[in-house]
Design an enzyme around this catalytic site. Sequence first.
Site, PDB file in Angstrom:
ATOM      1  CG  ASP A 162      -1.724   1.242   1.413  1.00 54.68           C
ATOM      2  OD1 ASP A 162      -1.388   2.017   2.322  1.00 54.68           O
ATOM      3  OD2 ASP A 162      -2.671   1.464   0.640  1.00 54.68           O
ATOM      4  CB  THR A 190       0.231  -6.584   0.917  1.00 50.39           C
ATOM      5  OG1 THR A 190      -0.178  -6.839   2.258  1.00 50.39           O
ATOM      6  CG2 THR A 190      -0.987  -6.699   0.009  1.00 50.39           C
ATOM      7  CG  ASP A 192      -0.579  -8.244   6.415  1.00 47.73           C
ATOM      8  OD1 ASP A 192      -0.063  -9.333   6.716  1.00 47.73           O
ATOM      9  OD2 ASP A 192      -0.281  -7.172   6.973  1.00 47.73           O
ATOM     10  N   GLY A 236      -0.727  -9.896  10.062  1.00 47.52           N
ATOM     11  CA  GLY A 236      -2.016  -9.259   9.842  1.00 47.52           C
ATOM     12  C   GLY A 236      -2.115  -8.021  10.703  1.00 47.52           C
ATOM     13  CB  ILE A 350       4.739 -17.147   7.195  1.00 45.95           C
ATOM     14  CG1 ILE A 350       4.219 -18.315   8.027  1.00 45.95           C
ATOM     15  CG2 ILE A 350       3.700 -16.703   6.172  1.00 45.95           C
ATOM     16  CD1 ILE A 350       2.993 -17.990   8.844  1.00 45.95           C
TER      17      ILE A 350
END
Length: 455
Positions: A162, A190, A192, A236, A350
């Site tokens: 973003d 991203t 998330d 997140g 991750i």
Amino acid sequence: MMLLLQTYPNPIKENPAYSVVKQFFVNQDDTVPKKVVVQKDSPRGIHFRRAGPRQRVYFESDDVNACIVTCGGLCPGLNTVIREIICGLSYMYGVDKVLGIEGGYRGFYARNTIQLTPKSVNDIHKRGGTILSTSRGGHDTLKIVDNIQDRGINQVYIIGGDGTQKGAAAIFEEIRRRRLKVAVAGIPKTIDNDIAVIDKSFGFDTAVEEAQRAINAAHVEAESVENGIGVVKLMGRYSGFIAMYATLASRDVDCCLIPESPFYLEGKGGLYEFIERRLKENGHMVIVVAEGAGQDLIAESMKSMDHEDASGNKLLLDVGLWLSQGIKNYFTSRQKMTINLKYIDPTYMIRAIPSNASDNVYCTLLAQSAVHGAMAGFTGFTVGLVNGRQTYIPFERVTEKRNKVVITDRMWARLLSSTNQPSFLSSKDVEEANKTEEQPKQTSGEVKCLENGST
């Protein structure tokens, strides 16, 4: 419409790889609707240009001097996108001048560049991270555009989230102000999955898949001891998509906590009461918590509440550690109940791995779509999947708000029914969630074209 003074035949038509394709080019008037489920009397709504090769291109292959930059945090698939931009430019359009900008935005004016070729990036998709290195912050629009102008770069591919796309929008506006013939294309990144408009971001599927390993480990630890509790913290910051999808995929999770859904700890219907009940029923439980969940509950003890990182993201306290300690204190000192709690934080594991097969395919489509758009003379756009179709989306559309889990939506209801957890929502929370979302600014769904800045 694209009104260019001079264009050239697309060299893809002569490419042997496309010789069997029935229709080489995307129709100039093809669009993709932002919303596919509408009432029969609904207005037409916002449409985006369909991505893909055009019959005529703005750049001649020999004149292209492209660059690629990666910004922000790591994400599975970054190297795949880099590889496919380079291979797409070379194999489809015969472009052989591609620079890699090292170290994020500040690399334009403070770091070296490297020449990128299909041979040099041949196997980078097998590695995590980014071969160009990355950083947060460092965005200085004037310095960056000065560097682009000095180097004679005419295609800029910017990979990031973003904040990065907002920076790309600023670069595009400055380039347009100077009337430079430079295409600026964004590839949204991203982990998330919080970028607006697009169906999903690359690397998300890989992150959800890798999260299963942590959840499985937490489940094994929890069920192997008396009153075992496994707590897993997933990424997140503002959006709980990884936690939600990992929970739905696992089926071993008893409770999922995300930033969008408030919860409380003590009292009737609170988290502690639910944990106690689940332990009495099953003897163990697994809790998945997104890193941005429960921040209001720990705000008093959080000294960095108003601090931000270099990308402008709010610094968060470790909710996993805080929650784990709270659960231990509650059951040990107040309930006189012995528990065995294990806390697992797989955050960097991750995001640092290579992308899986599904994401690799998606990265290829995104990269090639960006190349087709830039070669056709489009600029000021982010490429993304909208309702299953590759599209060109104006920067302002993807940066005007974040994509978040809608807790009054059926997907969240599916999770609640899967875990059989309470919603923890008060009537006030439900009322807030049910409020009609603000209508987005009525900006156009069109992307700009080079030469005269028309749409």
